[in-house]
Design a protein around this motif. Sequence first.
Motif, PDB file in Angstrom:
ATOM      1  N   THR A 133      48.026  -0.657  40.207  1.00 29.25           N
ATOM      2  CA  THR A 133      47.493  -1.993  39.993  1.00 29.25           C
ATOM      3  C   THR A 133      48.027  -2.556  38.683  1.00 29.25           C
ATOM      4  O   THR A 133      47.847  -1.953  37.615  1.00 29.25           O
ATOM      5  CB  THR A 133      45.958  -1.978  39.962  1.00 29.25           C
ATOM      6  N   GLN A 134      48.701  -3.690  38.781  1.00 28.55           N
ATOM      7  CA  GLN A 134      49.190  -4.379  37.597  1.00 28.55           C
ATOM      8  C   GLN A 134      48.652  -5.809  37.590  1.00 28.55           C
ATOM      9  O   GLN A 134      47.916  -6.205  38.503  1.00 28.55           O
ATOM     10  CB  GLN A 134      50.721  -4.359  37.553  1.00 28.55           C
ATOM     11  N   PHE A 135      49.016  -6.572  36.558  1.00 28.43           N
ATOM     12  CA  PHE A 135      48.418  -7.887  36.360  1.00 28.43           C
ATOM     13  C   PHE A 135      49.505  -8.929  36.122  1.00 28.43           C
ATOM     14  O   PHE A 135      50.567  -8.627  35.560  1.00 28.43           O
ATOM     15  CB  PHE A 135      47.449  -7.851  35.167  1.00 28.43           C
ATOM     16  N   THR A 136      49.212 -10.154  36.547  1.00 24.68           N
ATOM     17  CA  THR A 136      50.160 -11.247  36.349  1.00 24.68           C
ATOM     18  C   THR A 136      49.407 -12.563  36.229  1.00 24.68           C
ATOM     19  O   THR A 136      48.273 -12.695  36.724  1.00 24.68           O
ATOM     20  CB  THR A 136      51.163 -11.328  37.518  1.00 24.68           C
ATOM     21  N   ARG A 137      50.052 -13.540  35.584  1.00 22.32           N
ATOM     22  CA  ARG A 137      49.524 -14.900  35.532  1.00 22.32           C
ATOM     23  C   ARG A 137      50.444 -15.863  36.281  1.00 22.32           C
ATOM     24  O   ARG A 137      50.225 -17.073  36.247  1.00 22.32           O
ATOM     25  CB  ARG A 137      49.371 -15.350  34.069  1.00 22.32           C
ATOM     26  N   ASP A 138      51.455 -15.334  36.924  1.00 26.16           N
ATOM     27  CA  ASP A 138      52.347 -16.150  37.740  1.00 26.16           C
ATOM     28  C   ASP A 138      51.641 -16.456  39.050  1.00 26.16           C
ATOM     29  O   ASP A 138      51.458 -15.575  39.892  1.00 26.16           O
ATOM     30  CB  ASP A 138      53.656 -15.398  37.989  1.00 26.16           C
ATOM     31  N   GLY A 139      51.258 -17.691  39.239  1.00 28.23           N
ATOM     32  CA  GLY A 139      50.440 -18.067  40.390  1.00 28.23           C
ATOM     33  C   GLY A 139      51.206 -18.602  41.578  1.00 28.23           C
ATOM     34  O   GLY A 139      50.593 -19.189  42.483  1.00 28.23           O
ATOM     35  N   ALA A 140      52.522 -18.441  41.631  1.00 26.54           N
ATOM     36  CA  ALA A 140      53.307 -18.877  42.788  1.00 26.54           C
ATOM     37  C   ALA A 140      53.186 -17.815  43.871  1.00 26.54           C
ATOM     38  O   ALA A 140      53.863 -16.783  43.825  1.00 26.54           O
ATOM     39  CB  ALA A 140      54.759 -19.108  42.395  1.00 26.54           C
ATOM     40  N   LEU A 141      52.324 -18.056  44.858  1.00 26.92           N
ATOM     41  CA  LEU A 141      52.051 -17.065  45.900  1.00 26.92           C
ATOM     42  C   LEU A 141      52.707 -17.482  47.217  1.00 26.92           C
ATOM     43  O   LEU A 141      52.985 -18.663  47.442  1.00 26.92           O
ATOM     44  CB  LEU A 141      50.541 -16.906  46.085  1.00 26.92           C
ATOM     45  N   TYR A 142      52.901 -16.473  48.086  1.00 25.74           N
ATOM     46  CA  TYR A 142      53.584 -16.711  49.357  1.00 25.74           C
ATOM     47  C   TYR A 142      52.919 -15.869  50.442  1.00 25.74           C
ATOM     48  O   TYR A 142      52.166 -14.926  50.146  1.00 25.74           O
ATOM     49  CB  TYR A 142      55.072 -16.349  49.260  1.00 25.74           C
ATOM     50  N   LEU A 143      53.217 -16.218  51.703  1.00 20.75           N
ATOM     51  CA  LEU A 143      52.763 -15.439  52.846  1.00 20.75           C
ATOM     52  C   LEU A 143      53.952 -14.691  53.430  1.00 20.75           C
ATOM     53  O   LEU A 143      55.013 -15.273  53.650  1.00 20.75           O
ATOM     54  CB  LEU A 143      52.137 -16.349  53.903  1.00 20.75           C
ATOM     55  N   SER A 144      53.764 -13.404  53.678  1.00 18.03           N
ATOM     56  CA  SER A 144      54.843 -12.573  54.193  1.00 18.03           C
ATOM     57  C   SER A 144      54.339 -11.770  55.391  1.00 18.03           C
ATOM     58  O   SER A 144      53.205 -11.263  55.360  1.00 18.03           O
ATOM     59  CB  SER A 144      55.341 -11.623  53.103  1.00 18.03           C
ATOM     60  N   PRO A 145      55.127 -11.635  56.451  1.00 16.36           N
ATOM     61  CA  PRO A 145      54.688 -10.851  57.615  1.00 16.36           C
ATOM     62  C   PRO A 145      54.461  -9.389  57.226  1.00 16.36           C
ATOM     63  O   PRO A 145      55.185  -8.824  56.406  1.00 16.36           O
ATOM     64  CB  PRO A 145      55.843 -10.991  58.607  1.00 16.36           C
ATOM     65  N   THR A 146      53.449  -8.798  57.828  1.00 23.79           N
ATOM     66  CA  THR A 146      53.200  -7.377  57.596  1.00 23.79           C
ATOM     67  C   THR A 146      54.244  -6.542  58.334  1.00 23.79           C
ATOM     68  O   THR A 146      54.893  -7.013  59.269  1.00 23.79           O
ATOM     69  CB  THR A 146      51.796  -6.991  58.082  1.00 23.79           C
ATOM     70  N   ILE A 147      54.394  -5.309  57.887  1.00 24.58           N
ATOM     71  CA  ILE A 147      55.435  -4.448  58.466  1.00 24.58           C
ATOM     72  C   ILE A 147      54.909  -3.599  59.615  1.00 24.58           C
ATOM     73  O   ILE A 147      55.628  -2.754  60.135  1.00 24.58           O
ATOM     74  CB  ILE A 147      56.034  -3.533  57.378  1.00 24.58           C
TER      75      ILE A 147
END
Length: 276
Positions: A112-126
């Motif tokens: 578990t890591q942390f970020t403040r970059d809020g550009a999120l995306y949807l990606s198909p599951t594998i």
Amino acid sequence: MLRSMITATNTMGQLQKQLDTIGSNLANIDTQGYKRTETTFIELIRQQINNQTDEPLDTERIGALGIRQGTGAKLGSSLVFTQGGLKQTGRALDLAFTDPKQFLQIDVDGETQFTRDGALYLSPTIDGTNRLMLTTAEGRQVLDENQNPIVFDDTFKELAISKDGTITAVPTNDGDLPQVFGLGVVQIDRPQLLVQNGNNRYGLKDLGNNQLTDVLIYLEGALRGEVSLQQGALEMSNVDLAKEMTDLLISQRSYQMNAKSISMGDQMMGLINGVR
């Protein structure tokens, strides 16, 4: 070698690191969520060289009895987590934290890591199912408040993110129930214990005697109301161009001065060696 040349050489090495840090800040001035690194100098150990005297050593007169010489400077650095400016994007999966202590939890190879970059995306599951997982621009899975990946069934028409970090997938059919998740948000009260892992990701240093609860707070359950974010916006870097350019000029001049000290020391040694 003259002591002045040793001192200047040590300092030049640290000044080069400062120039590299400033260059990194300037290169990321338009990187969303980037936090600048601030540098400071501390003096290395001093050496006291006392003159010969028959009198007992008097600590109040130690300056008069000898010469105290330094051996250069050492660079110290720290991350500055001040709030960056907000850029409106209007994109549903863009979010910006408005509290400088809050971070999004992401999964990086099981850690578990942390970020403040809020550009999120949807990606198909594998797994071959008709589902979508919420990820960062780098493809890292975003975690919910229970530290589980956020995965949606592909039966929604839009996503909405509330100010308290609740993300809702509005179903295509009005009769279906919405899919609701709470974003995994933490408040880090001791950001000096964070270490950069690249790509706007941060991890925790060795906490030593510090308890995890003294370092961060999981904003979940009753604490969801303390989450502060804005949908349709991104936080830009907190790099101040004017300050970085000023620091760059000062560092360059200091580097030139120390290089000149080495050159002058070399000339002095040449004169000494030339004495017949």
